[in-house]
Write an enzyme that holds these catalytic residues in place. Sequence first.
Site, PDB file in Angstrom:
ATOM      1  N   CYS A   1      12.729  45.195  22.065  1.00 37.16           N
ATOM      2  CA  CYS A   1      11.846  44.778  23.182  1.00 37.16           C
ATOM      3  C   CYS A   1      11.673  45.963  24.079  1.00 37.16           C
ATOM      4  O   CYS A   1      12.169  47.006  24.004  1.00 37.16           O
ATOM      5  CB  CYS A   1      12.736  43.687  24.079  1.00 37.16           C
TER       6      CYS A   1
ATOM      7  N   ASP B   1      23.244  48.428  21.958  1.00 34.70           N
ATOM      8  CA  ASP B   1      21.853  48.682  21.635  1.00 34.70           C
ATOM      9  C   ASP B   1      21.275  50.015  21.440  1.00 34.70           C
ATOM     10  O   ASP B   1      21.907  51.123  22.210  1.00 34.70           O
ATOM     11  CB  ASP B   1      21.139  48.238  22.946  1.00 34.70           C
TER      12      ASP B   1
ATOM     13  N   HIS C   1       3.722  40.708  19.917  1.00 35.04           N
ATOM     14  CA  HIS C   1       4.737  40.966  18.975  1.00 35.04           C
ATOM     15  C   HIS C   1       5.877  41.760  19.606  1.00 35.04           C
ATOM     16  O   HIS C   1       6.914  42.332  19.225  1.00 35.04           O
ATOM     17  CB  HIS C   1       4.260  41.393  18.120  1.00 35.04           C
TER      18      HIS C   1
ATOM     19  N   TYR D   1      26.293  34.780  29.544  1.00 37.34           N
ATOM     20  CA  TYR D   1      26.604  36.281  29.986  1.00 37.34           C
ATOM     21  C   TYR D   1      26.072  36.731  31.313  1.00 37.34           C
ATOM     22  O   TYR D   1      26.241  37.739  31.722  1.00 37.34           O
ATOM     23  CB  TYR D   1      26.480  37.192  28.849  1.00 37.34           C
TER      24      TYR D   1
ATOM     25  N   GLU E   1      19.306  45.498  19.907  1.00 35.79           N
ATOM     26  CA  GLU E   1      20.790  45.101  19.606  1.00 35.79           C
ATOM     27  C   GLU E   1      21.152  45.766  18.061  1.00 35.79           C
ATOM     28  O   GLU E   1      20.191  45.458  17.269  1.00 35.79           O
ATOM     29  CB  GLU E   1      21.164  43.704  19.667  1.00 35.79           C
TER      30      GLU E   1
ATOM     31  N   ASN F   1       0.627  42.325  22.676  1.00 35.22           N
ATOM     32  CA  ASN F   1       0.111  43.257  21.740  1.00 35.22           C
ATOM     33  C   ASN F   1      -0.762  44.054  22.765  1.00 35.22           C
ATOM     34  O   ASN F   1      -1.701  43.421  23.428  1.00 35.22           O
ATOM     35  CB  ASN F   1      -0.573  42.409  20.782  1.00 35.22           C
TER      36      ASN F   1
END
Length: 235
Positions: free
Chosen positions: A71, A46, A160, A103, A198, A114
């Site tokens: 994120c 990341d 978002h 995982y 990522e 938002n």
Amino acid sequence: MTRTTTDVTSDAEGDGASAVDRAIDAFRRGEPVLVHDAADREGETDIIYPGGAVDAEAIVHLRADAGGLICAAVSHDVAETIELPFLEDELDHPAAADHELGYDDRSSFSLPVNHRETFTGITDDDRALTIRRLAGVAKQASTGNYDAEDFAADFRTPGHVHVLRGAPDLLSDRRGHTELGLALADAAGLPPAVVVCEMLDEESGGARTPAAAREYARRNDFVYVEGAALIERLE
């Protein structure tokens, strides 16, 4: 985002003590760091920013050079203070009944938000504003001067920017990018809010390999560090 390149190049392997030192120093300057979690976990690298350093240019960087989901992660204590739940606990739908992961034990996802000063919330400027304000919330909540009602006045959901909740004891509880980034922020003396995204391979569509991520870091004068090195130093 303004970035310096002096002494920021990564170790050849990214797993030594000097890579951790460089990562902490880069974070303290507001610069992104590339973190690979582990081959036996997600096996992903990341790009991680301090939340307070994110501007529209940083969002463009994450969209263009990482390509995954952008994120914002906050610490467990901040999430508890502003009453941010785990998203799976809030969903009353059959698809949420079985949320097994290959995982980890559980997802870190909380509410997508938002900031109320944004318009659609998806533009580079809008997402950057939401993320910076989340970093401000993390700083305020840590002092006890901000609560759930304040958060509701400043943010709306759905939105978002996906918010992630860090584990209570960070790397002692969980060793995902959420916790690795928050541990890095703590070591750098920054508020407990980071942005993770990522790195995907544009040809295969899968995760960018550690070798490719290291090469990207070398070309662009970013720090690359292995999660194992951060865990050894910061747990």
